[in-house]
Design a protein around this motif. Structure first.
Motif, PDB file in Angstrom:
ATOM      1  N   GLY A   9       0.778  -1.234   0.000  1.00 19.99           N
ATOM      2  CA  GLY A   9       0.000   0.000   0.000  1.00 19.99           C
ATOM      3  C   GLY A   9       0.805   1.278   0.000  1.00 19.99           C
ATOM      4  N   THR A  10       2.128   1.186   0.147  1.00 20.64           N
ATOM      5  CA  THR A  10       2.934   2.405   0.162  1.00 20.64           C
ATOM      6  C   THR A  10       3.414   2.816  -1.224  1.00 20.64           C
ATOM      7  OG1 THR A  10       4.977   1.165   0.600  1.00 20.64           O
ATOM      8  CG2 THR A  10       3.750   1.988   2.521  1.00 20.64           C
ATOM      9  N   LYS A  11       3.337   1.897  -2.177  1.00 22.05           N
ATOM     10  CA  LYS A  11       3.879   2.175  -3.518  1.00 22.05           C
ATOM     11  C   LYS A  11       2.986   1.566  -4.596  1.00 22.05           C
ATOM     12  CE  LYS A  11       7.926   0.292  -2.700  1.00 22.05           C
ATOM     13  NZ  LYS A  11       9.333  -0.160  -2.866  1.00 22.05           N
ATOM     14  N   LYS A  15      -0.765   1.829  -3.604  1.00 23.40           N
ATOM     15  CA  LYS A  15      -1.005   3.211  -3.162  1.00 23.40           C
ATOM     16  C   LYS A  15      -2.227   3.803  -3.849  1.00 23.40           C
ATOM     17  CE  LYS A  15       1.931   6.459  -4.393  1.00 23.40           C
ATOM     18  NZ  LYS A  15       3.159   7.282  -4.437  1.00 23.40           N
ATOM     19  N   GLU A  16      -2.429   3.476  -5.127  1.00 25.36           N
ATOM     20  CA  GLU A  16      -3.606   3.982  -5.844  1.00 25.36           C
ATOM     21  C   GLU A  16      -4.892   3.336  -5.329  1.00 25.36           C
ATOM     22  OE1 GLU A  16      -3.171   6.565  -7.533  1.00 25.36           O
ATOM     23  OE2 GLU A  16      -0.987   6.378  -7.439  1.00 25.36           O
ATOM     24  N   LEU A  18      -5.285   2.390  -2.205  1.00 22.57           N
ATOM     25  CA  LEU A  18      -5.493   3.090  -0.930  1.00 22.57           C
ATOM     26  C   LEU A  18      -6.224   4.413  -1.162  1.00 22.57           C
ATOM     27  CD1 LEU A  18      -2.870   3.554   1.891  1.00 22.57           C
ATOM     28  CD2 LEU A  18      -4.062   5.539   0.965  1.00 22.57           C
ATOM     29  N   ARG A  19      -5.758   5.179  -2.129  1.00 23.24           N
ATOM     30  CA  ARG A  19      -6.385   6.474  -2.410  1.00 23.24           C
ATOM     31  C   ARG A  19      -7.827   6.317  -2.866  1.00 23.24           C
ATOM     32  NH1 ARG A  19      -1.235   9.084  -5.705  1.00 23.24           N
ATOM     33  NH2 ARG A  19      -0.118   9.890  -3.888  1.00 23.24           N
ATOM     34  N   ALA A  38       4.974   5.919   4.067  1.00 23.78           N
ATOM     35  CA  ALA A  38       3.658   5.803   4.689  1.00 23.78           C
ATOM     36  C   ALA A  38       3.235   7.118   5.340  1.00 23.78           C
ATOM     37  CB  ALA A  38       3.667   4.688   5.720  1.00 23.78           C
ATOM     38  N   ILE A  41       2.051   9.596   2.831  1.00 25.44           N
ATOM     39  CA  ILE A  41       0.676   9.294   2.397  1.00 25.44           C
ATOM     40  C   ILE A  41      -0.324   9.781   3.433  1.00 25.44           C
ATOM     41  CG2 ILE A  41      -0.970   7.420   1.977  1.00 25.44           C
ATOM     42  CD1 ILE A  41       1.411   5.833   0.766  1.00 25.44           C
TER      43      ILE A  41
END
Length: 248
Positions: A9-11, A15-16, A18-19, A38, A41
Motif C-alpha cells: 500500500g505504500t507504492k 497506493k492507488e 489506498l487512495r 507511509a 501518504i
C-alpha cells in the motif's frame, strides 16, 4: 463503512488502491518497510483517522499477527483484504539461489498465507468478506527468467480458488486479478538496474502488449474496487485479466 486491509500500500498500484478506498470513505490498514513513504501518504491525506500503517518486513511472518491485531483494534473488522505486495526477482531455475527462492516465497506466498489465516477467522465471525489476490500473467508457466515468481503466482491462484470453494458458506468471496506489465516504482527500478530507461521500457512494452502500451498504476484499480464492493456480492472464484491482452 467498509474497512480494507492491504498487504502493501505504500507504492505502486497498492497506493492507488489506498487512495481510491479513501475517496469511497473506507478505512484502510496498510503496511510496508518504509515508514517515511507511509507518513507522506498519511500527512497528504484529508482522512488521517481512516488510515492505519504498520511497519513490517514481509521476509518474516513475525509481524503479521500484530498487523492484523492492531488493524482490528482500530477498525473492529476487516471487510476486504487486498493481497498486493510482491517481489519479482530476475532468475531462471538454473540460476536461482536459495536466498532468492526463499525471499520470493516469503514475500509473495508465505506472508499472504499467514495474514489470511487471521483475516479469514475474523471474516468467518462476521459472515462476510472479500479477498482480492494480485496475480500475474506469469501464473501459468512464466518467462524463463521468472521461475520462482511464476510458481508463487500460480500457487496464489490455487489458494484463491481454494478459499472461494471452501469459505463461500461463510459469506466470504475470493477473486484473482491478473495484473499485466505495469510501470510501478519497482518495475522502473528493476529495469534501471538493467540499464533500461523508462522511455525505452514503455517502447518495448508497447511493441509486446497487444493493446499497444504497458499498464499504469491506475489501470487495475477499478477492478479491485468492483471486487470489494457490494456490486460483486455473488462474484467469487473468478479470474479477471487486466493485462492489455498480454499472455505469457
Amino acid at each position: 463503512m467498509k474497512t480494507v486491509m492491504l498487504l502493501g500500500g505504500t507504492k505502486g498500484v497498492g497506493k492507488e488502491i489506498l487512495r481510491a478506498c479513501l475517496e469511497k470513505g473506507y478505512n484502510v490498514a496498510f503496511c510496508g518497510r518504509d515508514a517515511k513513504l507511509a507518513n507522506d501518504i498519511i500527512e497528504s491525506s484529508n482522512s488521517k483517522n481512516k488510515l492505519y500503517f504498520h511497519k513490517i518486513d514481509l521476509n518474516s511472518i513475525d509481524g503479521i499477527e500484530d498487523y492484523f491485531n492492531q488493524a482490528i483494534q482500530k477498525f473492529k473488522k476487516i471487510d476486504a483484504l487486498i493481497l498486493y505486495a510482491g517481489i519479482t526477482p530476475v532468475s531462471s531455475i538454473i540460476d536461482t539461489t536459495e536466498d532468492t527462492y526463499d525471499k520470493v516465497f516469503n514475500v509473495n506466498l508465505k506472508a499472504p498465507y499467514f495474514l489470511l489465516k487471521h483475516v479469514l477467522k475474523s471474516m468467518m465471525k462476521f459472515k462476510t468478506g472479500s479477498i482480492v489476490f494480485f496475480g500475474s500473467a506469469h501464473m501459468d508457466y512464466g518467462q524463463e527468467d521468472r521461475t520462482a515468481y511464476a510458481l508463487t503466482k500460480g500457487t496464489l491462484y490455487t489458494l484463491s480458488n481454494h478459499i472461494a470453494h471452501h469459505y463461500a458458506k461463510y459469506g466470504i468471496r475470493s477473486n484473482y486479478l491478473v495484473m499485466g506489465w505495469t510501470n510501478t516504482e519497482g518495475e522502473l527500478q528493476l529495469r534501471a538496474q538493467e540499464g533500461i530507461s523508462e522511455e525505452a521500457l514503455k517502447n518495448d512494452a508497447g511493441n509486446i502488449i497487444p493493446m499497444g502500451r504497458m499498464l499504469n498504476p491506475y489501470d487495475p484499480v477499478p477492478a479491485v474496487m468492483y471486487f470489494i464492493s457490494d456490486d460483486s456480492a455473488m462474484t467469487t472464484g473468478s479470474i479477471m485479466r487486466v493485462t492489455g491482452g498480454e499472455y505469457i
